[in-house]
Design a protein around this motif. Structure first.
Motif, PDB file in Angstrom:
ATOM      1  N   GLN A 150       0.827  -1.201   0.000  1.00 58.64           N
ATOM      2  CA  GLN A 150       0.000   0.000   0.000  1.00 58.64           C
ATOM      3  C   GLN A 150       0.868   1.260   0.000  1.00 58.64           C
ATOM      4  OE1 GLN A 150      -2.234  -0.669   3.558  1.00 58.64           O
ATOM      5  NE2 GLN A 150      -3.792  -1.953   2.574  1.00 58.64           N
ATOM      6  N   ALA A 151       1.893   1.243   0.833  1.00 63.53           N
ATOM      7  CA  ALA A 151       2.769   2.409   0.942  1.00 63.53           C
ATOM      8  C   ALA A 151       3.496   2.679  -0.372  1.00 63.53           C
ATOM      9  CB  ALA A 151       3.784   2.190   2.066  1.00 63.53           C
ATOM     10  N   PHE A 152       3.962   1.612  -1.038  1.00 57.45           N
ATOM     11  CA  PHE A 152       4.692   1.820  -2.286  1.00 57.45           C
ATOM     12  C   PHE A 152       3.764   2.321  -3.384  1.00 57.45           C
ATOM     13  CE2 PHE A 152       6.651   0.729  -6.333  1.00 57.45           C
ATOM     14  CZ  PHE A 152       7.935   1.213  -6.142  1.00 57.45           C
ATOM     15  N   THR A 153       2.538   1.796  -3.429  1.00 57.88           N
ATOM     16  CA  THR A 153       1.578   2.253  -4.432  1.00 57.88           C
ATOM     17  C   THR A 153       1.272   3.739  -4.250  1.00 57.88           C
ATOM     18  OG1 THR A 153       0.566   0.071  -4.590  1.00 57.88           O
ATOM     19  CG2 THR A 153      -0.741   1.923  -5.373  1.00 57.88           C
ATOM     20  N   LEU A 154       1.063   4.136  -2.998  1.00 63.90           N
ATOM     21  CA  LEU A 154       0.808   5.546  -2.715  1.00 63.90           C
ATOM     22  C   LEU A 154       2.033   6.391  -3.037  1.00 63.90           C
ATOM     23  CD1 LEU A 154      -0.868   7.848  -1.596  1.00 63.90           C
ATOM     24  CD2 LEU A 154      -0.202   7.150   0.722  1.00 63.90           C
ATOM     25  N   ALA A 155       3.208   5.941  -2.631  1.00 64.22           N
ATOM     26  CA  ALA A 155       4.441   6.683  -2.897  1.00 64.22           C
ATOM     27  C   ALA A 155       4.664   6.863  -4.392  1.00 64.22           C
ATOM     28  CB  ALA A 155       5.637   5.958  -2.273  1.00 64.22           C
ATOM     29  N   GLU A 156       4.372   5.826  -5.158  1.00 64.63           N
ATOM     30  CA  GLU A 156       4.549   5.885  -6.607  1.00 64.63           C
ATOM     31  C   GLU A 156       3.664   6.978  -7.210  1.00 64.63           C
ATOM     32  OE1 GLU A 156       5.399   2.466  -9.846  1.00 64.63           O
ATOM     33  OE2 GLU A 156       3.527   2.264  -8.734  1.00 64.63           O
ATOM     34  N   GLY A 157       2.413   7.045  -6.743  1.00 65.99           N
ATOM     35  CA  GLY A 157       1.506   8.070  -7.250  1.00 65.99           C
ATOM     36  C   GLY A 157       1.951   9.467  -6.864  1.00 65.99           C
ATOM     37  N   LEU A 158       2.391   9.631  -5.630  1.00 65.35           N
ATOM     38  CA  LEU A 158       2.828  10.941  -5.153  1.00 65.35           C
ATOM     39  C   LEU A 158       4.074  11.414  -5.898  1.00 65.35           C
ATOM     40  CD1 LEU A 158       2.377  10.451  -1.292  1.00 65.35           C
ATOM     41  CD2 LEU A 158       0.807  11.575  -2.885  1.00 65.35           C
ATOM     42  N   VAL A 159       5.036  10.515  -6.078  1.00 66.54           N
ATOM     43  CA  VAL A 159       6.284  10.880  -6.760  1.00 66.54           C
ATOM     44  C   VAL A 159       6.011  11.231  -8.218  1.00 66.54           C
ATOM     45  CG1 VAL A 159       8.499   9.989  -7.597  1.00 66.54           C
ATOM     46  CG2 VAL A 159       7.797   9.598  -5.226  1.00 66.54           C
ATOM     47  N   THR A 160       5.169  10.462  -8.884  1.00 65.70           N
ATOM     48  CA  THR A 160       4.849  10.739 -10.279  1.00 65.70           C
ATOM     49  C   THR A 160       4.222  12.120 -10.429  1.00 65.70           C
ATOM     50  OG1 THR A 160       4.505   8.395 -10.771  1.00 65.70           O
ATOM     51  CG2 THR A 160       3.503   9.980 -12.278  1.00 65.70           C
ATOM     52  N   LEU A 161       3.289  12.436  -9.548  1.00 70.28           N
ATOM     53  CA  LEU A 161       2.618  13.731  -9.602  1.00 70.28           C
ATOM     54  C   LEU A 161       3.598  14.875  -9.356  1.00 70.28           C
ATOM     55  CD1 LEU A 161       0.026  15.382  -9.819  1.00 70.28           C
ATOM     56  CD2 LEU A 161      -0.384  14.952  -7.398  1.00 70.28           C
ATOM     57  N   VAL A 162       4.461  14.714  -8.365  1.00 66.60           N
ATOM     58  CA  VAL A 162       5.411  15.783  -8.031  1.00 66.60           C
ATOM     59  C   VAL A 162       6.441  15.975  -9.135  1.00 66.60           C
ATOM     60  CG1 VAL A 162       7.249  16.448  -6.447  1.00 66.60           C
ATOM     61  CG2 VAL A 162       5.103  15.581  -5.542  1.00 66.60           C
ATOM     62  N   PHE A 163       6.936  14.890  -9.714  1.00 63.68           N
ATOM     63  CA  PHE A 163       7.912  15.017 -10.805  1.00 63.68           C
ATOM     64  C   PHE A 163       7.291  15.702 -12.013  1.00 63.68           C
ATOM     65  CE2 PHE A 163      11.001  12.663  -8.538  1.00 63.68           C
ATOM     66  CZ  PHE A 163      12.185  12.736  -9.244  1.00 63.68           C
ATOM     67  N   ASN A 164       6.052  15.369 -12.324  1.00 64.54           N
ATOM     68  CA  ASN A 164       5.372  16.018 -13.443  1.00 64.54           C
ATOM     69  C   ASN A 164       5.194  17.511 -13.179  1.00 64.54           C
ATOM     70  OD1 ASN A 164       5.179  13.623 -14.838  1.00 64.54           O
ATOM     71  ND2 ASN A 164       3.070  13.203 -14.228  1.00 64.54           N
ATOM     72  N   ALA A 165       4.865  17.850 -11.934  1.00 62.05           N
ATOM     73  CA  ALA A 165       4.728  19.261 -11.576  1.00 62.05           C
ATOM     74  C   ALA A 165       6.068  19.977 -11.678  1.00 62.05           C
ATOM     75  CB  ALA A 165       4.172  19.384 -10.156  1.00 62.05           C
ATOM     76  N   GLY A 166       7.135  19.303 -11.271  1.00 59.99           N
ATOM     77  CA  GLY A 166       8.460  19.895 -11.378  1.00 59.99           C
ATOM     78  C   GLY A 166       8.832  20.185 -12.819  1.00 59.99           C
ATOM     79  N   ALA A 167       8.494  19.270 -13.720  1.00 60.59           N
ATOM     80  CA  ALA A 167       8.775  19.472 -15.138  1.00 60.59           C
ATOM     81  C   ALA A 167       8.015  20.675 -15.670  1.00 60.59           C
ATOM     82  CB  ALA A 167       8.392  18.218 -15.919  1.00 60.59           C
ATOM     83  N   GLU A 168       6.768  20.820 -15.250  1.00 63.86           N
ATOM     84  CA  GLU A 168       5.958  21.952 -15.680  1.00 63.86           C
ATOM     85  C   GLU A 168       6.491  23.259 -15.108  1.00 63.86           C
ATOM     86  OE1 GLU A 168       1.291  23.485 -15.493  1.00 63.86           O
ATOM     87  OE2 GLU A 168       1.816  21.446 -14.862  1.00 63.86           O
ATOM     88  N   ALA A 169       7.004  23.219 -13.892  1.00 64.94           N
ATOM     89  CA  ALA A 169       7.460  24.429 -13.209  1.00 64.94           C
ATOM     90  C   ALA A 169       8.694  25.053 -13.851  1.00 64.94           C
ATOM     91  CB  ALA A 169       7.758  24.119 -11.741  1.00 64.94           C
ATOM     92  N   LEU A 170       9.466  24.265 -14.594  1.00 65.69           N
ATOM     93  CA  LEU A 170      10.729  24.745 -15.141  1.00 65.69           C
ATOM     94  C   LEU A 170      10.582  26.010 -15.983  1.00 65.69           C
ATOM     95  CD1 LEU A 170      12.458  21.398 -16.165  1.00 65.69           C
ATOM     96  CD2 LEU A 170      13.305  23.050 -14.494  1.00 65.69           C
ATOM     97  N   ASP A 171       9.511  26.107 -16.746  1.00 66.41           N
ATOM     98  CA  ASP A 171       9.364  27.217 -17.688  1.00 66.41           C
ATOM     99  C   ASP A 171       8.301  28.228 -17.270  1.00 66.41           C
ATOM    100  OD1 ASP A 171      11.311  26.159 -19.504  1.00 66.41           O
ATOM    101  OD2 ASP A 171       9.829  24.677 -20.129  1.00 66.41           O
ATOM    102  N   LEU A 172       7.919  28.218 -15.996  1.00 69.50           N
ATOM    103  CA  LEU A 172       6.879  29.121 -15.521  1.00 69.50           C
ATOM    104  C   LEU A 172       7.452  30.365 -14.853  1.00 69.50           C
ATOM    105  CD1 LEU A 172       4.306  26.635 -13.920  1.00 69.50           C
ATOM    106  CD2 LEU A 172       4.290  27.602 -16.234  1.00 69.50           C
ATOM    107  N   GLU A 173       6.668  31.433 -14.905  1.00 66.97           N
ATOM    108  CA  GLU A 173       7.003  32.644 -14.170  1.00 66.97           C
ATOM    109  C   GLU A 173       6.706  32.411 -12.683  1.00 66.97           C
ATOM    110  OE1 GLU A 173       8.445  35.311 -15.430  1.00 66.97           O
ATOM    111  OE2 GLU A 173       8.474  34.342 -17.411  1.00 66.97           O
ATOM    112  N   PRO A 174       7.296  33.234 -11.808  1.00 69.28           N
ATOM    113  CA  PRO A 174       7.101  33.032 -10.358  1.00 69.28           C
ATOM    114  C   PRO A 174       5.644  32.911  -9.937  1.00 69.28           C
ATOM    115  CG  PRO A 174       8.846  34.613 -10.731  1.00 69.28           C
ATOM    116  CD  PRO A 174       8.263  34.315 -12.079  1.00 69.28           C
ATOM    117  N   ALA A 175       4.779  33.774 -10.449  1.00 63.47           N
ATOM    118  CA  ALA A 175       3.368  33.720 -10.056  1.00 63.47           C
ATOM    119  C   ALA A 175       2.720  32.425 -10.518  1.00 63.47           C
ATOM    120  CB  ALA A 175       2.613  34.912 -10.632  1.00 63.47           C
TER     121      ALA A 175
END
Length: 211
Positions: A150-175
């Motif tokens: 259960q913990a690994f399944t949840l961790a996998e989902g959380l990490v995937t979401l955060v990494f995708n957000a990080g990729a999106e954040a690279l080219d964004l303005e501060p706001a």
């Protein structure tokens, strides 16, 4: 090898690694980097490069490993701060986004080589992300009472979401980046609350705060 020579060799090796990181940018990937430009940036002769790395691929794999280690160390520090303010998700998102903002080229390396043409690079990045998931999984199992699966399944989902957000954040303005952090935090909360509802029948079991 004497202690002084060994120290100098390690210093030069680190200079090569730092030179390679310095050349990474939004427009300059590792695959487009030449040995000569890395050597020039590091202040060594091109032939001296081979005293430290077999080839550019070996250097690239080292960069991937160091990138993963740097990020994992940062997130471990974040988890130690969680004990003080109790906010797992907010602290983790803030820490991760701060890493992306301050080390965009390191994060770009992980993103690019994750789907790059080199099987060795793809495997290295996958291994680093797996380490990241496993550490978070261990934390969730220990703090929230999930089973290992259960913990690994949840961790996998959380990490995937955060990494995708990080990729999106690279080219964004501060706001825009700030708005993305808020959305990501809320999405992670939804996932965490949902996991608790599924595995604990909506009870308040577990000590990890989802705020």
């Amino acid at each position: 090898m004497s202690g002084t020579r060994a120290l100098q060799k390690e210093k030069t090796r680190q200079a090569i690694i730092e030179a390679a990181f310095a050349h990474l940018s939004a427009d300059h990937s590792f695959s487009s980097m030449s040995l000569r430009e890395v050597a020039r940036e590091a202040g060594i002769a091109p032939t001296s490069f081979y005293r430290h790395f077999d080839d550019m691929e070996a250097l690239g794999l080292t960069l991937v490993d160091e990138s993963g280690v740097t990020l994992r160390k940062l997130m471990r520090k974040a988890r130690s701060r969680i004990e003080l303010n109790g906010s797992v998700i907010q602290t983790s998102v803030d820490t991760f986004m701060e890493f992306v903002e301050k080390n965009p080229n390191i994060f770009r390396l992980l993103l690019r080589e994750r789907t790059g043409i080199s099987p060795a690079f793809r495997e290295a990045v996958a291994r680093e992300i797996t380490h990241f998931k496993e550490e978070l999984s261990d934390y969730l199992a220990q703090e929230s009472g999930y089973t290992d699966d259960q913990a690994f399944t949840l961790a996998e989902g959380l990490v995937t979401l955060v990494f995708n957000a990080g990729a999106e954040a690279l080219d964004l303005e501060p706001a825009e980046r700030s708005a993305l952090k808020e959305r990501t935090t809320m999405q992670l909360r939804y996932i965490t609350y949902g996991a608790k509802a599924v595995h604990f029948g909506g009870s308040q079991q577990g000590t990890v705060d989802a705020n």
